[in-house]
Design an enzyme around this catalytic site. Structure first.
Site, PDB file in Angstrom:
ATOM      1  N   ASP A   1       0.371  -1.012   0.053  1.00 41.94           N
ATOM      2  CA  ASP A   1       0.175  -0.045  -0.141  1.00 41.94           C
ATOM      3  C   ASP A   1       0.930   1.162   0.314  1.00 41.94           C
ATOM      4  OD1 ASP A   1      -2.513   0.882   0.550  1.00 41.94           O
ATOM      5  OD2 ASP A   1      -2.585   1.269   2.141  1.00 41.94           O
TER       6      ASP A   1
ATOM      7  N   ASP B   1      -3.380  -5.054  -4.360  1.00 42.99           N
ATOM      8  CA  ASP B   1      -2.254  -4.045  -4.804  1.00 42.99           C
ATOM      9  C   ASP B   1      -0.748  -3.796  -4.865  1.00 42.99           C
ATOM     10  OD1 ASP B   1      -4.285  -2.284  -4.735  1.00 42.99           O
ATOM     11  OD2 ASP B   1      -4.317  -1.194  -2.736  1.00 42.99           O
TER      12      ASP B   1
ATOM     13  N   ASP C   1     -11.728   1.755   5.499  1.00 43.56           N
ATOM     14  CA  ASP C   1     -11.031   1.721   4.534  1.00 43.56           C
ATOM     15  C   ASP C   1      -9.461   2.581   4.941  1.00 43.56           C
ATOM     16  OD1 ASP C   1     -11.952   0.315   2.358  1.00 43.56           O
ATOM     17  OD2 ASP C   1     -13.146   1.976   1.976  1.00 43.56           O
TER      18      ASP C   1
END
Length: 403
Positions: free
Chosen positions: A120, A158, A352
């Site tokens: 991330d 990701d 989130d």
């Protein structure tokens, strides 16, 4: 009379908690074994976030039975089990516990592995292993935990759509990006050798990378040795867009494996008829040998959120957007031989992160509250997802259970 009321008020939340932990899945969450097709699998339902149980119990105490049943139905729907940050011995133990529990229930667990170094881009969900060697040791532990059991592995969300080079965290030689590919390939090789494990690689979502820019990343990361790839993890893109994106990527990977250039492939912005015509003419890899895919439908029932024009310098449309709903229920019966499953990869109801949308904060300007940290339970968002679910959640039988 007051005392009897108090006892009943306590008994109801306890009954609900018991139903959440041990009760049967809600009607419609999974097809009965006898009604499944020959290629359909039962997907595993893990225990939910403890704060989801607390929220449901509180709603029940307040007499909000429909909302309590909605939270119960959401928690009792198959969804992924996430692993990351645990030391190797612990992740091996936890993985083994999950796959064995799933096997006892005749179900296939979805394991989301989230521990790659620099994950991330060190933002809201930052963390992960410190070095490539540490990550490889961690993957080895996961593999030992899975062993010969069935599992679907969603490998490092990701990790390919957000490389170190994409967020300014690499050096001029691309050292960290090269390491990322090494790490993902190692995980593919290690987990892909397990007889009953299916491994899927990251593609972001259809509103992010074009097909031609994403496929070279998949190829370099070793998709040839994987079952395929996943899309829309933790995002809100529609089922139709995710399905089409997966179809295009699968065709393009086949084209590249046969010697073609990814830059020639149609992307998600082409007219559909033109893209289908191009695939029919140029992709010689038969569909039976193309890479398969899965999508995340946990929060895409109403599609992505669009911020009011000009309101924010960075709308963060991926970050706790308002007014979203749960999407299609998880299933392996998709009607498309390349499309292995609709899954709930992101745990619906978990935040989130702190969403400021370009403002000074600390409140989320769309919600007027300080959003919980990434991965923490977000009661307001959980209720939105339940109330706006599309298709609606099956709660009729659950209302009888909790009342």
């Amino acid at each position: 009379m007051r005392r009897r009321t108090a006892v009943r008020a306590l008994a109801l939340p306890l009954a609900l908690a018991a139903a959440l932990l041990t009760g049967p899945p809600p009607a419609g969450a999974e097809a009965p074994v006898s009604s499944r097709g020959p290629h359909e699998s039962r997907l595993y339902i893990p225990k939910g976030n403890p704060d989801a149980y607390r929220q449901a119990a509180g709603l029940l105490r307040d007499g909000r039975y429909a909302d309590a049943a909605g939270i119960l139905a959401m928690v009792r729907t198959p969804q992924a089990v996430w692993f990351g940050d645990q030391p190797p011995a612990e992740v091996e133990r936890q993985t083994r516990t999950v796959v064995r529990d799933a096997a006892r229930k005749g179900a296939v667990p979805v394991l989301a592995l989230y521990n790659v170094p620099g994950r991330d881009c060190s933002n809201y969900s930052g963390g992960g292993a410190s070095t490539t060697a540490e990550y490889q040791e961690w993957v080895d532990a996961v593999a030992r935990g899975i062993g010969g059991h069935a599992a679907m592995v969603v490998l490092e969300p990701d990790s390919l759509a957000l490389l170190p080079a994409d967020c300014g965290q690499d050096d001029a030689q691309g050292t960290r990006t090269a390491a990322r590919y090494t790490e993902v390939r190692y995980a593919v090789d290690t987990l892909g050798r397990l007889a009953r494990t299916r491994v899927y690689l990251d593609t972001g979502h259809p509103g992010w990378h074009t097909v031609g820019s994403l496929v070279p990343r998949l190829v370099r990361a070793g998709v040839g040795g994987a079952t395929g790839f996943f899309t829309n993890a933790s995002n809100y893109r529609t089922e139709a867009d995710s399905h089409w994106y997966g179809t295009l990527i699968s065709a393009c990977v086949g084209y590249v494996e046969d010697g073609g250039a990814a830059a020639d492939c149609p992307d998600q912005y082409w007219p559909r008829a033109d893209a289908e015509g191009w695939i029919a003419e140029h992709v010689t890899t038969p569909a039976s040998r193309r890479k398969h895919f899965v999508t995340d439908t946990s929060r895409n029932g109403l599609g992505p959120w669009t911020a009011p024009p000009g309101k924010y310098t960075d709308a963060q449309d991926w970050c706790n957007p308002p007014g979203r709903g749960l999407g299609d229920r998880p299933t392996t019966a998709t009607g498309d031989p390349l499309y292995d499953a609709k899954l709930w990869i992101k745990i619906p109801g978990e935040s989130d992160g702190l969403c400021l949308r370009g403002t000074a904060g600390p409140r989320d300007p769309e919600r007027g509250t300080v959003d919980p940290a990434a991965g923490d339970w977000f009661p307001e968002q959980a209720l939105e997802l339940v109330r706006l679910a599309q298709p609606p959640l099956p709660t009729k039988g659950l209302l009888a259970t909790v009342r």
